[in-house]
Design a protein around this motif. Structure first.
Motif, mmCIF file in Angstrom:
data_model
loop_
_atom_site.group_PDB
_atom_site.id
_atom_site.type_symbol
_atom_site.label_atom_id
_atom_site.label_comp_id
_atom_site.label_asym_id
_atom_site.label_seq_id
_atom_site.Cartn_x
_atom_site.Cartn_y
_atom_site.Cartn_z
ATOM 1 N N ALA A 45 5.969 -2.987 9.056
ATOM 2 C CA ALA A 45 6.168 -1.609 9.517
ATOM 3 C C ALA A 45 4.937 -1.071 10.231
ATOM 4 C CB ALA A 45 6.529 -0.714 8.333
ATOM 5 N N PHE A 46 3.759 -1.337 9.707
ATOM 6 C CA PHE A 46 2.561 -0.686 10.259
ATOM 7 C C PHE A 46 1.735 -1.594 11.155
ATOM 8 C CE2 PHE A 46 3.657 1.937 6.645
ATOM 9 C CZ PHE A 46 3.568 3.198 7.188
ATOM 10 N N ASN A 47 2.185 -2.782 11.400
ATOM 11 C CA ASN A 47 1.496 -3.637 12.357
ATOM 12 C C ASN A 47 2.401 -4.069 13.505
ATOM 13 O OD1 ASN A 47 -1.448 -4.509 11.543
ATOM 14 N ND2 ASN A 47 -0.263 -4.350 9.645
ATOM 15 N N ASN A 48 3.722 -3.982 13.315
ATOM 16 C CA ASN A 48 4.662 -4.419 14.362
ATOM 17 C C ASN A 48 5.513 -3.275 14.920
ATOM 18 O OD1 ASN A 48 3.751 -7.046 13.936
ATOM 19 N ND2 ASN A 48 5.255 -7.409 12.321
ATOM 20 N N LEU A 66 10.199 4.398 4.492
ATOM 21 C CA LEU A 66 9.785 3.234 3.699
ATOM 22 C C LEU A 66 9.900 3.506 2.205
ATOM 23 C CD1 LEU A 66 6.688 1.861 5.626
ATOM 24 C CD2 LEU A 66 8.850 0.704 5.238
ATOM 25 N N THR A 67 9.467 4.686 1.753
ATOM 26 C CA THR A 67 9.549 4.978 0.314
ATOM 27 C C THR A 67 10.989 5.076 -0.151
ATOM 28 O OG1 THR A 67 9.306 7.328 0.875
ATOM 29 C CG2 THR A 67 7.321 6.135 0.231
ATOM 30 N N SER A 68 11.882 5.469 0.776
ATOM 31 C CA SER A 68 13.305 5.511 0.416
ATOM 32 C C SER A 68 13.907 4.114 0.439
ATOM 33 C CB SER A 68 14.065 6.427 1.392
ATOM 34 O OG SER A 68 13.561 7.746 1.358
ATOM 35 N N LEU A 69 13.474 3.324 1.420
ATOM 36 C CA LEU A 69 14.031 1.976 1.563
ATOM 37 C C LEU A 69 13.566 1.049 0.431
ATOM 38 C CD1 LEU A 69 15.587 -0.108 3.304
ATOM 39 C CD2 LEU A 69 13.444 -0.528 4.535
ATOM 40 N N ILE A 70 12.330 1.245 -0.035
ATOM 41 C CA ILE A 70 11.762 0.356 -1.069
ATOM 42 C C ILE A 70 11.551 1.181 -2.327
ATOM 43 C CG2 ILE A 70 9.933 -1.295 -1.604
ATOM 44 C CD1 ILE A 70 9.264 -1.351 1.379
ATOM 45 N N GLU A 79 10.640 0.458 -5.190
ATOM 46 C CA GLU A 79 9.504 0.105 -6.029
ATOM 47 C C GLU A 79 8.238 0.879 -5.649
ATOM 48 O OE1 GLU A 79 11.366 -2.077 -4.499
ATOM 49 O OE2 GLU A 79 12.315 -3.346 -6.028
ATOM 50 N N ILE A 80 8.168 1.385 -4.419
ATOM 51 C CA ILE A 80 6.967 2.087 -3.954
ATOM 52 C C ILE A 80 6.920 3.465 -4.596
ATOM 53 C CG2 ILE A 80 5.773 3.056 -1.958
ATOM 54 C CD1 ILE A 80 6.894 0.819 -0.270
ATOM 55 N N ASP A 81 5.803 3.768 -5.240
ATOM 56 C CA ASP A 81 5.601 5.072 -5.854
ATOM 57 C C ASP A 81 5.047 6.061 -4.827
ATOM 58 O OD1 ASP A 81 5.259 6.742 -8.421
ATOM 59 O OD2 ASP A 81 3.259 6.822 -7.497
ATOM 60 N N SER A 82 4.117 5.597 -4.014
ATOM 61 C CA SER A 82 3.541 6.449 -2.963
ATOM 62 C C SER A 82 2.933 5.563 -1.904
ATOM 63 C CB SER A 82 2.491 7.395 -3.547
ATOM 64 O OG SER A 82 1.424 6.650 -4.106
ATOM 65 N N LEU A 83 2.724 6.171 -0.704
ATOM 66 C CA LEU A 83 2.179 5.419 0.430
ATOM 67 C C LEU A 83 1.428 6.406 1.315
ATOM 68 C CD1 LEU A 83 4.040 2.731 2.503
ATOM 69 C CD2 LEU A 83 2.760 4.497 3.667
ATOM 70 N N TYR A 84 0.232 6.060 1.754
ATOM 71 C CA TYR A 84 -0.506 6.926 2.688
ATOM 72 C C TYR A 84 -1.318 6.063 3.630
ATOM 73 C CZ TYR A 84 -4.580 6.249 -0.366
ATOM 74 O OH TYR A 84 -5.598 5.720 -1.101
ATOM 75 N N LEU A 85 -1.713 6.733 4.780
ATOM 76 C CA LEU A 85 -2.455 6.065 5.839
ATOM 77 C C LEU A 85 -3.843 6.685 5.954
ATOM 78 C CD1 LEU A 85 0.315 6.051 8.609
ATOM 79 C CD2 LEU A 85 0.014 4.425 6.751
#
Length: 740
Positions: free
Chosen positions: A69-72, A101-105, A107-113
């Motif tokens: 997602a974040f490289n392609n 992404l958090t909805s699709l996966i 298992e992910i609790d949180s994600l940030y850039l």
């Protein structure tokens, strides 16, 4: 006498039978249990591998989707590659991507850039500076240590100040993936999610599963019971996590299954049959012992001694007592016979050598035949063998060691004589001297030299194998046994000449010179020469040359020359014993061994004395050099002080120091290393870098300016040396100092 031993044998066998039966039964049922246990362990391992595979698959899936997602995906790139002013492309679109992404996966609790250009952090619903984020400490650690290649171990995380704190494992990947120069993506998975995943697979009241990350932190803990048995432990090759599984009621593997009654009956019958057989065999084996005891009881000569006080003793005790008594009587008799024979032989040889008893040829052959068999030898020579420096020998060894060493010399002489084909009669005449009479057959030229060959070989053997030396006197040869004592008297007189000729000698009575006073005339001159040498006076050199010329004119023999050399060695040893340890060490380890090797083969007086003079002169020169070095030892601290004061001078070097202190560069280098304990170049580099570290912390001067101030004209050379010694560049070192 009771049959106590019969009862003892019987009772000793029965417990063995019972024990063996029990052990075999135990092994049988235990093996059944082992088979069941192995099957349980194998099943548990398959289950554990499945759990580990599922966890790894979940983590890999998250990593793959996030990386893609974040490289392609170009929409995800906008946050890193668009300007901050373009809020739509650099914030809203990437934020929307985070939500997808958090909805699709799940298992992910949180994600940030994190964006490196302006140190901003983009979460699902917010954009803020890293310093204002709850993740500031974690982000700072990543910037300092670099992006980890594995999942970050369990840590505490909260998305905002008022959000709850959760335990998560984190995945950090750079953007771009290889360099991470634009920033990085952080994905957090709640450990409860992993625990639920594992619990769905392992929910059982018998099994448990524990998972720890690579740092040893608990990720999943399901045991919940204090007593467990671990059956399988695996480590993931992907995440480095360790998974451990087993049973709740550890140690409850049953050792035995329910034992059928038929097996108990069979075991009981086997034990009874075994007991019956033991009784039968014991009775049969006891019969020979009973027969021996009956004979002992019937012997009137031994009955009173053996059975006196035998009340309470069993058969074997009485038998042991009888055998011990017989052995003691036999040994005592044999020892008495050996002692009498040894004494008779020593007395016989002593009388032969001293002449206390006159032997006719017939008497000799008769008595010699009784001691050592028939005698067919008709030529005699005698040896008188004395231990050199016996007073020192007696101090060095106690009485038992002295007896042992004398026995060794005695045996060595016997072996050497046997090898020469001679018969030898010998005994220690007193504490210091071994006397020997050598018989040779037939009387030939080789036979007359047999004693000399034996003496020389024995002398060399003792010198090479023992820590003391011997001297040997050789008497003249005789053909009549009645003249042996006269030959031995000559050997003793020859041995006395070791006082003149020196120790560790083989001295023949035919070669001894009665008058050797000429050798003593030079003793005073040698003492004067040694005294002048000790005082450092060069006058010893002409005195030594005059001594050598005088010895040549006296026509000294080889023995007399050897005596003079030994005396000179003694005087020089005494001189060096009073000198400093370093001078004495040079003499004992270098000069004297070389001098000894040069003068070992004595041929011509002037040649030998010239070689001796050469090595003494070399030793004198070396002592002068050592004295000069000692006077310059104070130079090393002054060199160090000069370096400490002028380390900033880029021209400082060994050449500069040698010119300043008027010494050679090689000598300055060696002196600095010996006295300071470190090479000059290493000391100078370490001093400069330590001063540079102080300037980097306490001043704002540029790297180039600091390099010049500590003595480096070339800034690149300074940076290389700094990194070599500190494992970090000067710029990074300054940054770390300011962060602290």
């Amino acid at each position: 006498m009771t049959k106590r031993w019969f009862n003892r044998l019987l009772l000793s066998y029965i417990p063995v039978l019972i024990l063996v039966t029990f052990v075999l039964s135990f092994v049988f049922f235990y093996m059944v249990n082992i088979v069941s246990s192995n099957q349980a362990k194998q099943a548990n391992r398959v289950f554990t591998e499945q759990v580990l595979s599922t966890v790894d698959f979940t983590l890999k899936k998250v990593e793959q989707l996030v990386v893609n997602a974040f490289n392609n995906d170009e929409s995800a790139h906008l946050f890193f590659y668009n300007t901050p002013e373009d809020r739509y492309n650099s914030q809203f679109i990437p934020s929307k991507k985070i939500g997808e992404l958090t909805s699709l996966i799940p298992e992910i609790d949180s994600l940030y850039l994190y964006r490196a250009t302006d140190q901003s952090v983009l979460m699902k619903d917010s954009l803020l500076q890293a310093s204002d984020s709850t993740e500031y400490t974690f982000i700072r650690k990543l910037l300092q240590e670099g992006i980890p290649s594995e999942w970050v171990p369990v840590r505490l995380f909260k998305s905002s100040d008022d959000a709850p704190v959760n335990s998560v494992v984190s995945l950090v990947r750079g953007v771009p993936l290889l360099t991470g120069e634009k920033g990085f993506v952080v994905v957090n998975i709640n450990v409860k999610t992993i625990a639920n995943l594992v619990r769905d697979m392992s929910a059982s009241k018998f099994n448990y599963v524990d998972i720890r990350d690579q740092a040893g932190n608990q990720v999943v803990k399901e045991s919940g019971i204090e007593h467990t048995t671990t059956l399988t432990t695996l480590v993931s090759s992907y995440s480095g996590w360790q998974i451990e599984s087993g049973l709740h009621d550890g140690g409850t593997f049953k050792l035995f299954a329910t034992i059928p009654m038929i097996w108990l009956v069979i075991i009981l019958l086997a034990v009874l049959l075994g007991i019956a057989w033991i009784v039968f065999v014991t009775r049969h084996n006891y019969k020979p012992l009973k027969a021996i005891m009956d004979k002992l009881e019937g012997s009137s000569s031994s009955k009173s001694k053996l059975f006196q006080g035998a009340e309470g003793q069993d058969e074997l005790q009485l038998l042991d007592k009888a055998i011990t008594s017989l052995i003691e009587q036999s040994n005592a008799y044999q020892q008495q016979q050996e002692q009498e024979a040894a004494y008779r032989r020593q007395r016989f040889i002593h009388d032969l050598l001293t002449g206390n008893r006159m032997f006719s040829d017939g008497d000799w052959r008769l008595e010699a035949g009784l001691l050592d068999g028939p005698d067919a030898y008709d030529y005699w020579q005698t040896l008188a063998i004395g231990i050199d420096g016996y007073a020192e020998f007696a101090k060095l060894y106690d009485y038992r060691d002295q007896v042992l060493l004398k026995f060794v010399v005695h045996n060595a002489l016997q072996e050497i004589a046997d090898k020469q084909g001679c018969r030898i009669w010998m005994t220690w005449m007193d504490a210091t001297r071994l006397g020997a009479a050598v018989q040779v057959l037939p009387v030939t030229q080789e036979g007359t030299r047999a004693a000399a060959r034996i003496a020389e070989e024995l002398n060399e053997w003792v010198r090479n194998h023992l820590k003391f030396t011997i001297s040997i006197g050789i008497g003249s040869g005789v053909t009549d046994v009645s003249e042996v004592s006269l030959s031995y008297e000559e050997a003793v007189n020859a041995l006395d000449y070791k006082l003149v000729l020196g120790a560790d000698q083989v001295i023949s009575s035919s070669e001894v010179r009665v008058n050797s006073q000429a050798a003593y005339s030079h003793y005073h001159e040698i003492r004067i020469i040694a005294s002048q040498f000790k005082q450092g006076n060069t006058e010893w050199k002409p005195l030594f040359r005059r001594l050598a010329e005088s010895m040549k004119q006296d026509s000294m023999s080889r023995q007399e020359l050897r005596m003079m050399i030994d005396y000179m060695n003694y005087q020089w040893h005494a001189v060096f014993q009073e000198m400093l340890p370093e001078y004495r060490e040079y003499w004992e380890e270098i000069a004297f061994p070389q001098l000894q090797a040069e003068t070992a083969q004595l041929e011509i007086v002037d040649v030998t004395m010239n070689r001796y003079y050469y090595w003494i002169e070399r030793t004198d020169d070396q002592l002068k050099e050592l004295r000069d070095r000692r006077s310059e030892h104070s130079t090393a601290p002054r060199i160090k002080a000069y370096i400490d004061a002028h380390y900033g001078d880029s021209n400082i070097s060994l050449n500069l120091l040698s010119e300043h202190f008027n010494l050679s560069t090689k000598y300055v280098s060696q002196l600095f290393k010996d006295e300071i304990g470190i090479k000059f170049t290493e000391y100078l580099a370490g001093l400069r870098i330590e001063q540079a570290k102080i300037l980097l912390k306490e001043s704002n001067a540029s790297i180039q300016d600091i390099a010049k101030r500590v003595g480096y004209d070339n800034t690149l050379s300074f940076i290389r040396m700094f990194k070599k010694l500190e494992q970090i560049t000067p710029g990074d070192y300054r940054k770390l100092g300011k962060d602290e």
